[in-house]
Scaffold this active site. Structure first.
Site, PDB file in Angstrom:
ATOM      1  CD  GLU A 115      13.009  58.382  43.769  1.00 56.78           C
ATOM      2  OE1 GLU A 115      12.745  58.441  44.936  1.00 56.78           O
ATOM      3  OE2 GLU A 115      14.233  58.857  43.660  1.00 56.78           O
ATOM      4  CG  HIS A 138      11.322  60.389  38.601  1.00 56.49           C
ATOM      5  ND1 HIS A 138      11.316  61.717  38.764  1.00 56.49           N
ATOM      6  CD2 HIS A 138      12.478  59.883  39.000  1.00 56.49           C
ATOM      7  CE1 HIS A 138      12.640  62.002  39.144  1.00 56.49           C
ATOM      8  NE2 HIS A 138      13.354  61.040  39.252  1.00 56.49           N
ATOM      9  CG  HIS A 140      16.669  62.126  35.725  1.00 58.36           C
ATOM     10  ND1 HIS A 140      17.573  61.654  35.950  1.00 58.36           N
ATOM     11  CD2 HIS A 140      15.607  62.129  36.770  1.00 58.36           C
ATOM     12  CE1 HIS A 140      17.475  60.728  37.103  1.00 58.36           C
ATOM     13  NE2 HIS A 140      16.061  61.204  37.721  1.00 58.36           N
ATOM     14  CD  GLU A 168      -0.002  71.954  23.976  1.00 63.06           C
ATOM     15  OE1 GLU A 168       1.229  71.816  23.574  1.00 63.06           O
ATOM     16  OE2 GLU A 168      -0.648  71.084  23.850  1.00 63.06           O
ATOM     17  CG  HIS A 209      15.974  64.336  40.916  1.00 61.46           C
ATOM     18  ND1 HIS A 209      16.268  63.811  42.060  1.00 61.46           N
ATOM     19  CD2 HIS A 209      15.544  63.505  40.077  1.00 61.46           C
ATOM     20  CE1 HIS A 209      16.322  62.410  41.963  1.00 61.46           C
ATOM     21  NE2 HIS A 209      15.907  62.409  40.731  1.00 61.46           N
TER      22      HIS A 209
HETATM   23  O1  2HA Z   1      17.779  56.459  39.301  1.00 60.43           O
HETATM   24  O2  2HA Z   1      15.732  58.471  38.776  1.00 60.43           O
HETATM   25  O3  2HA Z   1      15.422  59.404  41.364  1.00 60.43           O
HETATM   26  C1  2HA Z   1      16.325  56.496  39.257  1.00 60.43           C
HETATM   27  C2  2HA Z   1      16.019  57.807  39.805  1.00 60.43           C
HETATM   28  C3  2HA Z   1      16.129  58.340  40.953  1.00 60.43           C
HETATM   29 ZN    ZN Z   2      15.446  60.724  39.465  1.00 57.56          ZN
END
Ligand code: 2HA
Ligand code: ZN
Length: 273
Positions: A115, A138, A140, A168, A209
Protein backbone atom coordinates in the site's frame (compact mmCIF):
# COMPACT_ATOMS: atom_id res chain seq x y z
CA UNK A 1 23.60 5.50 16.93
CA UNK A 2 22.52 1.92 16.27
CA UNK A 3 19.41 2.00 14.08
CA UNK A 4 17.19 0.00 16.42
CA UNK A 5 18.11 2.17 19.42
CA UNK A 6 16.64 5.34 17.91
CA UNK A 7 13.52 6.54 19.72
CA UNK A 8 11.45 6.90 16.52
CA UNK A 9 12.29 3.31 15.53
CA UNK A 10 11.33 2.05 19.00
CA UNK A 11 8.07 4.02 18.79
CA UNK A 12 7.30 2.51 15.38
CA UNK A 13 7.98 -1.05 16.63
CA UNK A 14 5.82 -0.53 19.72
CA UNK A 15 2.92 0.79 17.64
CA UNK A 16 3.10 -2.18 15.25
CA UNK A 17 3.05 -4.56 18.21
CA UNK A 18 0.15 -2.70 19.87
CA UNK A 19 -1.84 -3.15 16.64
CA UNK A 20 -0.99 -6.86 16.55
CA UNK A 21 -2.16 -7.24 20.16
CA UNK A 22 -5.46 -5.57 19.30
CA UNK A 23 -6.12 -8.31 16.72
CA UNK A 24 -6.07 -5.95 13.74
CA UNK A 25 -3.19 -7.63 11.86
CA UNK A 26 -3.94 -11.22 10.94
CA UNK A 27 -1.20 -12.78 8.78
CA UNK A 28 0.36 -9.91 6.78
CA UNK A 29 -2.64 -7.60 7.17
CA UNK A 30 -2.14 -3.87 7.64
CA UNK A 31 0.79 -1.50 7.19
CA UNK A 32 2.42 1.49 8.90
CA UNK A 33 4.56 4.38 7.71
CA UNK A 34 6.36 7.23 9.46
CA UNK A 35 7.85 10.33 7.77
CA UNK A 36 11.22 10.62 9.46
CA UNK A 37 12.45 14.01 10.74
CA UNK A 38 15.72 15.32 9.20
CA UNK A 39 17.55 15.15 12.56
CA UNK A 40 16.36 11.56 13.04
CA UNK A 41 17.66 10.64 9.56
CA UNK A 42 20.98 12.24 10.52
CA UNK A 43 21.14 10.25 13.78
CA UNK A 44 20.96 6.82 12.08
CA UNK A 45 22.45 7.40 8.62
CA UNK A 46 25.75 5.68 9.50
CA UNK A 47 23.72 2.42 9.24
CA UNK A 48 22.49 3.07 5.71
CA UNK A 49 23.21 0.74 2.80
CA UNK A 50 21.35 2.00 -0.26
CA UNK A 51 19.73 -0.48 -2.67
CA UNK A 52 18.68 0.30 -6.25
CA UNK A 53 15.95 2.82 -7.13
CA UNK A 54 12.45 1.41 -7.78
CA UNK A 55 9.26 3.08 -9.08
CA UNK A 56 6.70 4.00 -6.37
CA UNK A 57 3.79 3.52 -8.78
CA UNK A 58 2.59 7.09 -8.31
CA UNK A 59 4.04 10.57 -8.09
CA UNK A 60 4.50 12.46 -4.79
CA UNK A 61 6.67 15.49 -5.72
CA UNK A 62 5.96 17.29 -2.42
CA UNK A 63 7.74 14.44 -0.60
CA UNK A 64 10.86 14.41 -2.86
CA UNK A 65 14.00 13.59 -0.89
CA UNK A 66 12.12 12.55 2.28
CA UNK A 67 12.79 9.38 4.28
CA UNK A 68 10.10 7.00 5.57
CA UNK A 69 10.09 4.06 7.95
CA UNK A 70 7.59 1.50 6.59
CA UNK A 71 6.45 -2.08 7.15
CA UNK A 72 7.42 -4.62 4.49
CA UNK A 73 5.10 -6.13 1.88
CA UNK A 74 3.98 -9.62 2.97
CA UNK A 75 5.61 -9.17 6.40
CA UNK A 76 3.69 -9.89 9.60
CA UNK A 77 3.03 -7.24 12.28
CA UNK A 78 3.37 -10.13 14.72
CA UNK A 79 7.06 -10.44 13.83
CA UNK A 80 8.01 -6.75 13.90
CA UNK A 81 8.99 -6.75 17.60
CA UNK A 82 10.99 -10.01 17.27
CA UNK A 83 12.69 -9.29 13.94
CA UNK A 84 12.43 -5.60 13.05
CA UNK A 85 15.35 -5.70 10.57
CA UNK A 86 13.58 -8.45 8.61
CA UNK A 87 10.08 -6.95 8.81
CA UNK A 88 10.43 -3.19 8.25
CA UNK A 89 12.60 -0.84 6.20
CA UNK A 90 13.63 2.76 5.80
CA UNK A 91 13.23 4.21 2.30
CA UNK A 92 14.44 7.39 0.64
CA UNK A 93 12.47 9.13 -2.14
CA UNK A 94 14.33 10.59 -5.12
CA UNK A 95 14.24 14.21 -6.30
CA UNK A 96 11.24 13.60 -8.58
CA UNK A 97 9.08 11.88 -5.95
CA UNK A 98 8.52 8.98 -8.36
CA UNK A 99 11.11 6.46 -7.14
CA UNK A 100 12.26 5.07 -3.82
CA UNK A 101 15.21 3.03 -2.59
CA UNK A 102 15.63 0.99 0.57
CA UNK A 103 18.43 2.37 2.75
CA UNK A 104 17.99 0.09 5.79
CA UNK A 105 16.14 -3.11 6.73
CA UNK A 106 14.31 -5.97 4.98
CA UNK A 107 17.59 -7.85 5.42
CA UNK A 108 16.14 -11.08 3.99
CA UNK A 109 14.81 -9.30 0.91
CA UNK A 110 11.43 -7.82 0.11
CA UNK A 111 9.74 -4.56 -0.74
CA UNK A 112 7.95 -1.84 1.23
CA UNK A 113 4.23 -2.33 1.91
CA UNK A 114 1.96 -3.09 -1.05
CA UNK A 115 0.00 0.00 0.00
CA UNK A 116 2.99 2.34 -0.50
CA UNK A 117 1.07 4.49 -3.05
CA UNK A 118 -1.78 5.06 -0.53
CA UNK A 119 0.63 5.78 2.30
CA UNK A 120 2.71 8.28 0.33
CA UNK A 121 -0.27 10.03 -1.30
CA UNK A 122 -1.86 10.38 2.16
CA UNK A 123 1.40 11.76 3.57
CA UNK A 124 1.55 14.24 0.70
CA UNK A 125 -1.99 15.53 1.32
CA UNK A 126 -1.32 15.84 5.07
CA UNK A 127 2.08 17.53 4.77
CA UNK A 128 0.60 20.16 2.46
CA UNK A 129 -2.02 21.01 5.14
CA UNK A 130 0.07 20.49 8.27
CA UNK A 131 3.79 19.64 8.17
CA UNK A 132 3.55 18.15 11.69
CA UNK A 133 1.66 15.11 10.35
CA UNK A 134 4.06 12.17 10.16
CA UNK A 135 2.18 8.87 10.64
CA UNK A 136 -0.14 6.91 8.30
CA UNK A 137 -1.57 3.65 9.65
CA UNK A 138 -3.67 1.00 7.91
CA UNK A 139 -5.34 -1.71 10.05
CA UNK A 140 -7.96 -4.41 9.56
CA UNK A 141 -10.21 -3.19 12.37
CA UNK A 142 -12.79 -5.94 12.89
CA UNK A 143 -15.84 -3.96 14.01
CA UNK A 144 -15.43 -1.12 11.50
CA UNK A 145 -15.24 -3.76 8.74
CA UNK A 146 -18.38 -5.48 10.07
CA UNK A 147 -20.29 -2.19 9.96
CA UNK A 148 -19.42 -1.68 6.27
CA UNK A 149 -21.81 -4.56 5.51
CA UNK A 150 -24.82 -3.02 7.25
CA UNK A 151 -24.52 0.79 7.22
CA UNK A 152 -24.85 2.95 4.08
CA UNK A 153 -21.31 3.69 2.82
CA UNK A 154 -21.64 7.43 3.43
CA UNK A 155 -19.29 9.72 5.38
CA UNK A 156 -22.27 11.34 7.13
CA UNK A 157 -23.71 8.05 8.36
CA UNK A 158 -20.45 6.51 9.61
CA UNK A 159 -19.38 9.73 11.31
CA UNK A 160 -22.71 10.26 13.07
CA UNK A 161 -23.09 6.63 14.16
CA UNK A 162 -19.52 6.45 15.52
CA UNK A 163 -19.91 9.79 17.29
CA UNK A 164 -23.11 8.59 18.96
CA UNK A 165 -21.48 5.48 20.43
CA UNK A 166 -18.94 7.29 22.62
CA UNK A 167 -19.02 10.86 23.90
CA UNK A 168 -15.28 11.32 23.32
CA UNK A 169 -15.51 10.55 19.58
CA UNK A 170 -16.58 13.99 18.33
CA UNK A 171 -13.75 15.50 20.39
CA UNK A 172 -11.16 12.97 19.11
CA UNK A 173 -12.24 13.17 15.45
CA UNK A 174 -14.32 16.35 15.05
CA UNK A 175 -13.75 16.47 11.28
CA UNK A 176 -15.47 13.07 10.89
CA UNK A 177 -14.69 9.91 8.96
CA UNK A 178 -14.62 9.30 5.19
CA UNK A 179 -15.65 6.11 3.42
CA UNK A 180 -14.13 4.57 0.28
CA UNK A 181 -16.41 2.03 -1.44
CA UNK A 182 -14.91 -1.41 -2.10
CA UNK A 183 -11.96 -1.10 -4.49
CA UNK A 184 -9.00 -3.27 -5.47
CA UNK A 185 -6.30 -2.58 -2.85
CA UNK A 186 -2.63 -1.92 -3.53
CA UNK A 187 -2.81 0.43 -6.50
CA UNK A 188 -2.94 4.06 -7.46
CA UNK A 189 -6.73 4.25 -7.92
CA UNK A 190 -7.55 3.44 -4.27
CA UNK A 191 -4.66 5.69 -3.23
CA UNK A 192 -6.20 8.62 -5.10
CA UNK A 193 -9.65 7.98 -3.56
CA UNK A 194 -8.19 7.70 -0.04
CA UNK A 195 -5.95 10.76 -0.30
CA UNK A 196 -8.93 12.76 -1.61
CA UNK A 197 -10.75 11.94 1.68
CA UNK A 198 -7.61 12.69 3.70
CA UNK A 199 -7.93 16.33 2.54
CA UNK A 200 -10.92 16.56 4.95
CA UNK A 201 -10.53 13.73 7.43
CA UNK A 202 -7.89 11.96 9.53
CA UNK A 203 -9.78 8.65 9.19
CA UNK A 204 -10.76 6.84 5.99
CA UNK A 205 -12.66 3.56 6.00
CA UNK A 206 -12.09 1.04 3.20
CA UNK A 207 -15.37 -0.87 2.83
CA UNK A 208 -15.06 -4.60 3.62
CA UNK A 209 -11.32 -4.14 4.25
CA UNK A 210 -10.20 -1.82 7.07
CA UNK A 211 -9.28 1.73 7.92
CA UNK A 212 -6.55 4.36 7.40
CA UNK A 213 -5.61 6.84 10.15
CA UNK A 214 -3.33 9.87 9.91
CA UNK A 215 -1.71 11.83 12.72
CA UNK A 216 1.19 13.81 14.07
CA UNK A 217 2.79 11.05 16.14
CA UNK A 218 2.43 7.37 17.07
CA UNK A 219 0.27 8.01 20.18
CA UNK A 220 -2.22 10.26 18.40
CA UNK A 221 -2.51 8.02 15.33
CA UNK A 222 -2.84 4.75 17.25
CA UNK A 223 -5.25 6.45 19.67
CA UNK A 224 -7.39 7.67 16.77
CA UNK A 225 -7.62 4.18 15.22
CA UNK A 226 -8.34 2.67 18.64
CA UNK A 227 -11.06 5.20 19.52
CA UNK A 228 -12.92 4.77 16.22
CA UNK A 229 -12.67 0.97 16.35
CA UNK A 230 -13.87 0.87 19.98
CA UNK A 231 -16.86 3.00 19.02
CA UNK A 232 -17.59 0.58 16.17
CA UNK A 233 -17.43 -2.30 18.66
CA UNK A 234 -20.05 -0.60 20.84
CA UNK A 235 -22.27 -0.10 17.79
CA UNK A 236 -21.91 -3.76 16.79
CA UNK A 237 -22.86 -4.79 20.36
CA UNK A 238 -25.81 -2.40 20.41
CA UNK A 239 -27.10 -3.62 17.03
CA UNK A 240 -26.70 -7.20 18.26
CA UNK A 241 -29.03 -6.48 21.19
CA UNK A 242 -31.72 -4.69 19.21
CA UNK A 243 -31.95 -2.80 15.90
CA UNK A 244 -32.93 0.58 17.36
CA UNK A 245 -31.82 2.85 20.20
CA UNK A 246 -34.03 3.67 23.18
CA UNK A 247 -31.98 6.82 23.75
CA UNK A 248 -28.85 8.38 22.29
CA UNK A 249 -26.72 11.53 22.08
CA UNK A 250 -28.82 13.98 20.06
CA UNK A 251 -27.81 16.55 17.45
CA UNK A 252 -28.37 19.29 20.04
CA UNK A 253 -26.26 17.36 22.60
CA UNK A 254 -23.41 17.41 20.05
CA UNK A 255 -23.81 21.17 19.56
CA UNK A 256 -23.62 21.68 23.35
CA UNK A 257 -20.55 19.44 23.55
CA UNK A 258 -18.88 21.32 20.68
CA UNK A 259 -19.46 24.61 22.50
CA UNK A 260 -18.00 23.47 25.83
CA UNK A 261 -15.09 21.50 24.33
CA UNK A 262 -14.35 24.26 21.81
CA UNK A 263 -14.43 22.00 18.75
CA UNK A 264 -16.19 22.68 15.46
CA UNK A 265 -18.56 19.91 14.41
CA UNK A 266 -19.72 20.31 10.78
CA UNK A 267 -23.52 20.63 10.55
CA UNK A 268 -23.62 18.05 7.72
CA UNK A 269 -23.15 15.38 10.44
CA UNK A 270 -25.85 16.82 12.74
CA UNK A 271 -28.85 16.04 10.55
CA UNK A 272 -32.24 15.23 12.09
CA UNK A 273 -33.07 11.52 11.96
O1 2HA B 1 -1.65 -7.08 3.40
O2 2HA B 1 -3.39 -4.82 4.46
O3 2HA B 1 -4.22 -3.79 2.19
C1 2HA B 1 -1.46 -5.74 3.61
C2 2HA B 1 -2.74 -5.07 3.48
C3 2HA B 1 -3.19 -4.69 2.15
ZN1 ZN C 1 -5.31 -4.08 4.15
Amino acid sequence: MKFLEAEFVQGFIRMANDGWEQGWHERNGGNLSYRVKPEEVESVKENFEAKEWQPIGTSVPTLAGEFFLVTGSGKYFRNVILDPAGSICMIELDKTGENYRIVWGLVNGGRPTSELPSHLMNHEVKVEKNPNYRVIYHAHTTNIIALTFVLPLKDEVFTRELWEMATECPVVFPDGVGVVPWMVPGGREIAVATSELMKQYDLAIWAHHGMFAAGEDFDLTFGLMHTAEKSAEILVKMLSMRPDKLQTITAQNFRDLAHDFKVTLPEKFLYEK
